[in-house]
Design a protein around this motif. Structure first.
Motif, PDB file in Angstrom:
ATOM      1  N   LEU A  36       0.833  -1.207   0.000  1.00 59.47           N
ATOM      2  CA  LEU A  36       0.000   0.000   0.000  1.00 59.47           C
ATOM      3  C   LEU A  36       0.870   1.261   0.000  1.00 59.47           C
ATOM      4  N   GLY A  37       1.982   1.179   0.727  1.00 57.33           N
ATOM      5  CA  GLY A  37       2.857   2.349   0.904  1.00 57.33           C
ATOM      6  C   GLY A  37       2.386   3.158   2.107  1.00 57.33           C
ATOM      7  N   LEU A  38       3.316   3.531   2.976  1.00 60.04           N
ATOM      8  CA  LEU A  38       2.946   4.394   4.101  1.00 60.04           C
ATOM      9  C   LEU A  38       2.489   5.738   3.532  1.00 60.04           C
ATOM     10  N   SER A  39       1.439   6.301   4.110  1.00 59.53           N
ATOM     11  CA  SER A  39       0.934   7.574   3.586  1.00 59.53           C
ATOM     12  C   SER A  39       1.934   8.697   3.885  1.00 59.53           C
ATOM     13  N   ASP A  40       1.876   9.732   3.076  1.00 60.86           N
ATOM     14  CA  ASP A  40       2.787  10.870   3.290  1.00 60.86           C
ATOM     15  C   ASP A  40       2.571  11.461   4.682  1.00 60.86           C
ATOM     16  N   ALA A  41       1.287  11.569   5.076  1.00 62.62           N
ATOM     17  CA  ALA A  41       0.993  12.179   6.376  1.00 62.62           C
ATOM     18  C   ALA A  41       1.573  11.326   7.505  1.00 62.62           C
ATOM     19  N   PHE A  42       1.457  10.013   7.379  1.00 64.12           N
ATOM     20  CA  PHE A  42       1.973   9.128   8.420  1.00 64.12           C
ATOM     21  C   PHE A  42       3.489   9.254   8.513  1.00 64.12           C
ATOM     22  N   GLN A  43       4.129   9.233   7.352  1.00 65.06           N
ATOM     23  CA  GLN A  43       5.604   9.310   7.356  1.00 65.06           C
ATOM     24  C   GLN A  43       6.078  10.645   7.924  1.00 65.06           C
ATOM     25  N   ALA A  44       5.348  11.699   7.556  1.00 61.12           N
ATOM     26  CA  ALA A  44       5.753  13.024   8.040  1.00 61.12           C
ATOM     27  C   ALA A  44       5.606  13.118   9.553  1.00 61.12           C
ATOM     28  N   GLY A  45       4.674  12.333  10.113  1.00 61.02           N
ATOM     29  CA  GLY A  45       4.420  12.411  11.554  1.00 61.02           C
ATOM     30  C   GLY A  45       5.301  11.500  12.391  1.00 61.02           C
ATOM     31  N   LEU A  46       6.176  10.715  11.761  1.00 62.86           N
ATOM     32  CA  LEU A  46       7.006   9.784  12.537  1.00 62.86           C
ATOM     33  C   LEU A  46       8.138  10.512  13.235  1.00 62.86           C
ATOM     34  N   GLY A  47       8.257  10.282  14.531  1.00 60.43           N
ATOM     35  CA  GLY A  47       9.357  10.864  15.300  1.00 60.43           C
ATOM     36  C   GLY A  47      10.300   9.776  15.762  1.00 60.43           C
ATOM     37  N   PRO A  48      11.409  10.151  16.387  1.00 65.25           N
ATOM     38  CA  PRO A  48      12.368   9.139  16.851  1.00 65.25           C
ATOM     39  C   PRO A  48      11.837   8.364  18.048  1.00 65.25           C
ATOM     40  N   LEU A  49      12.298   7.149  18.192  1.00 67.22           N
ATOM     41  CA  LEU A  49      11.981   6.355  19.384  1.00 67.22           C
ATOM     42  C   LEU A  49      12.824   6.856  20.548  1.00 67.22           C
ATOM     43  N   THR A  50      12.465   6.430  21.738  1.00 66.47           N
ATOM     44  CA  THR A  50      13.282   6.832  22.895  1.00 66.47           C
ATOM     45  C   THR A  50      14.137   5.651  23.354  1.00 66.47           C
ATOM     46  N   HIS A  51      15.306   5.980  23.874  1.00 66.09           N
ATOM     47  CA  HIS A  51      16.175   4.959  24.465  1.00 66.09           C
ATOM     48  C   HIS A  51      15.579   4.509  25.795  1.00 66.09           C
ATOM     49  N   SER A  52      16.144   3.444  26.347  1.00 68.96           N
ATOM     50  CA  SER A  52      15.604   2.932  27.618  1.00 68.96           C
ATOM     51  C   SER A  52      15.778   3.937  28.757  1.00 68.96           C
ATOM     52  N   ASP A  53      16.729   4.884  28.603  1.00 60.11           N
ATOM     53  CA  ASP A  53      16.889   5.902  29.661  1.00 60.11           C
ATOM     54  C   ASP A  53      15.956   7.101  29.441  1.00 60.11           C
ATOM     55  N   GLY A  54      15.075   6.999  28.446  1.00 65.26           N
ATOM     56  CA  GLY A  54      14.096   8.063  28.219  1.00 65.26           C
ATOM     57  C   GLY A  54      14.562   9.142  27.248  1.00 65.26           C
ATOM     58  N   GLN A  55      15.825   9.082  26.836  1.00 66.14           N
ATOM     59  CA  GLN A  55      16.330  10.088  25.889  1.00 66.14           C
ATOM     60  C   GLN A  55      15.857   9.753  24.473  1.00 66.14           C
ATOM     61  N   PRO A  56      15.441  10.762  23.716  1.00 72.30           N
ATOM     62  CA  PRO A  56      15.046  10.469  22.337  1.00 72.30           C
ATOM     63  C   PRO A  56      16.266  10.132  21.475  1.00 72.30           C
ATOM     64  N   ALA A  57      16.048   9.246  20.504  1.00 74.94           N
ATOM     65  CA  ALA A  57      17.135   8.908  19.577  1.00 74.94           C
ATOM     66  C   ALA A  57      17.470  10.134  18.740  1.00 74.94           C
ATOM     67  N   SER A  58      18.711  10.181  18.273  1.00 79.02           N
ATOM     68  CA  SER A  58      19.143  11.297  17.431  1.00 79.02           C
ATOM     69  C   SER A  58      20.090  10.744  16.377  1.00 79.02           C
ATOM     70  N   ALA A  59      20.510  11.609  15.474  1.00 77.45           N
ATOM     71  CA  ALA A  59      21.430  11.171  14.416  1.00 77.45           C
ATOM     72  C   ALA A  59      22.723  10.635  15.039  1.00 77.45           C
ATOM     73  N   ASP A  60      23.161  11.264  16.110  1.00 79.01           N
ATOM     74  CA  ASP A  60      24.411  10.836  16.756  1.00 79.01           C
ATOM     75  C   ASP A  60      24.213   9.641  17.682  1.00 79.01           C
ATOM     76  N   ASN A  61      22.988   9.461  18.100  1.00 80.24           N
ATOM     77  CA  ASN A  61      22.699   8.422  19.090  1.00 80.24           C
ATOM     78  C   ASN A  61      21.416   7.676  18.700  1.00 80.24           C
ATOM     79  N   PRO A  62      21.497   6.896  17.598  1.00 78.86           N
ATOM     80  CA  PRO A  62      20.273   6.225  17.121  1.00 78.86           C
ATOM     81  C   PRO A  62      19.866   5.070  18.030  1.00 78.86           C
TER      82      PRO A  62
END
Ligand code: SF4
Ligand code: SF4
Length: 447
Positions: free
Chosen positions: A311-337
């Motif tokens: 089906l393909g993920l919708s544009d709206a869904f993809q645009a709304g995706l944010g990073p997951l959080t690490h087990s310590d509660g910090q959000p993932a980032s480019a430096d710390n995926p």
């Protein structure tokens, strides 16, 4: 139950065993050979035994049967075989013969009968699990394990205890609506198979699946009377019970979809499932039921990853995706995926040929880094009820798989089959947490 006597004149298999040239390429991929190390517990050995039985040179007695029972039905050997031997068809044709009364001890028969009387029936399973709500996942369970009390129950009941997860309140109610509308413009209308074990032991998977589907413009129909698809019994050759369950599942969809029915007249674009063991059986309804109805239903079945990738993920869904959080509660980032290892369930990879789609969906999550296990195609030891009826072999495989997944350095293991998820959680312990890919997508959407 399908009980066939030893004197059954039907041949064990057809001559499709012939293409096996005994090259042994399948052996390194075979989970049972890996832990038992004997030729009779390898695909090549079992094919040889089948030919000998067919030729009248070997008797199918309890010892021979035990070498077929040691097979996990993972089908890694089918993927590995350069000669195109369909071991999956051979073992499927053989399993019903193994259920002959003479081939198993009374204790084995009683344990299997208990599993087949409980697991495929969510209401019965709920009743059986209700007294365990005050035990599962509590300090009491940890104490029972630590003290060695559970060992006194014997290896099979001990394995049950080891796999038993905390029981969530959602597992004990059927609160899902019949129709969950699509968010925004409707792009598709599907039926959802909940899975009997999945809805009890990890109900959040179906909730996340609903969340992701509807957010992608998919209307979801959930027949309230649906039971088990028959996967548990299918994989053990209990064909009569499997056919009953399969027909009842199809009927649960027919009861609500169509002109004048509660879920509306429009046909479904697909029947979707988020547990790959179930998906494999559902796609075999044509062969299992040998009816037009079974074939029509099977042709509609899609694993949820397969469906979303098509089906393909919708544009709206993809645009709304944010990073997951690490087990310590910090959000993932480019430096710390967040590092994720995707675990290939055998009935997904070898049984349905699906491997790219779940990875493709996971890559849509920002700052998620996928890593591969070195032996992704080898079974984790779950294999339906295998980890209950063959607990020692299954535990050995679980430890091998857990070590392989830990070696990736992943913080999360993504598993799309409830049986694998329970087996991995048991053997990973406090290691990487295990989540369904759809749970990760739902969490990314919420973040
Ligand atoms: S099943 Fe295939 S890979 Fe295995 S021994 Fe036979 S021909 Fe070789
Ligand atoms: S199905 Fe799996 S366990 Fe059985 S013979 Fe093939 S590789 Fe081995």
């Amino acid at each position: 139950m399908n009980r066939q006597p030893l004197a059954d004149p039907t041949p064990m298999v057809s001559l499709t065993t012939d293409p096996c040239v005994h090259c042994g390429f399948c052996l390194p991929t075979c989970a049972s050979y890996r832990v038992l190390g004997t030729e009779m517990d390898s695909p090549r050995g079992r094919i040889h035994a089948l030919k000998a039985i067919e030729a009248g040179e070997l008797e199918l007695d309890a010892t021979t049967a035990s070498h077929f029972d040691s097979c996990l039905g993972c089908f890694a050997c089918v993927s590995a075989c350069p000669s195109g031997v369909r071991y999956d068809e051979l073992i499927e044709a053989t399993r019903p013969k193994l259920n002959a009364l003479e081939l198993r001890s009374p204790a084995q028969r009683a344990f299997r009968a208990l599993l087949f009387a409980l697991l495929p029936y969510p209401q019965r399973l709920r009743a059986a699990l209700t007294p365990l709500r005050a035990y599962a996942g509590t300090p009491l369970q940890r104490l029972a394990r630590w003290s060695g009390l559970t060992r006194l129950l014997g290896p099979q009941l001990e394995a049950m205890d080891q796999l038993l997860p905390p029981l969530q309140p959602e597992a004990f109610r059927d609160g899902l609506p019949l129709v969950v509308p699509a968010q925004g413009e409707r792009r598709a209308r599907v039926g959802l198979v909940l899975g009997c074990v999945q809805r009890l032991f990890d109900p959040d998977v179906n909730a996340a699946t609903l969340e992701v589907l509807t957010a992608n413009g998919v209307e979801v129909v959930i027949p309230p009377a649906q039971g088990c698809c028959g996967a548990v019994t299918h994989h053990q050759g209990e064909l009569e019970q499997t056919r009953e369950l399969a027909n009842a599942l199809i009927e649960s969809f027919r009861a609500v979809v169509g002109p004048g029915k509660a879920a509306g007249p429009e046909p479904l674009d697909a029947v979707v499932v988020a547990a790959s063991g179930c998906g494999h059986t559902l796609k075999h309804y044509d062969r299992l039921l040998e009816s037009d109805q079974g074939a029509a239903f099977a042709s509609q079945v899609r694993d949820v990853h397969e469906f979303l990738a098509e089906l393909g993920l919708s544009d709206a869904f993809q645009a709304g995706l944010g990073p997951l959080t690490h087990s310590d509660g910090q959000p993932a980032s480019a430096d710390n995926p967040v590092v994720v290892a995707y675990h290939d369930a055998c009935h997904m990879l070898h049984g349905q040929g699906i491997s790219a789609e779940p990875r493709q969906l996971l890559r849509a999550i920002p700052h998620l880094q996928l890593r591969e296990a070195t032996e992704a195609g080898v079974c984790c030891g779950s294999a339906g009820i295998y980890n209950l009826v063959q607990p020692q072999e299954a535990a050995a495989l679980g430890e091998i798989k857990a070590a392989d997944l830990r070696g990736t350095g992943a913080e999360v293991v993504a598993s799309a089959n409830i049986g694998c998820t329970m087996q991995l959680r048991r053997h990973l312990g406090d290691g990487p947490r295990v989540a369904h890919p759809l749970q990760l997508l739902a969490a990314a959407q919420r973040s």
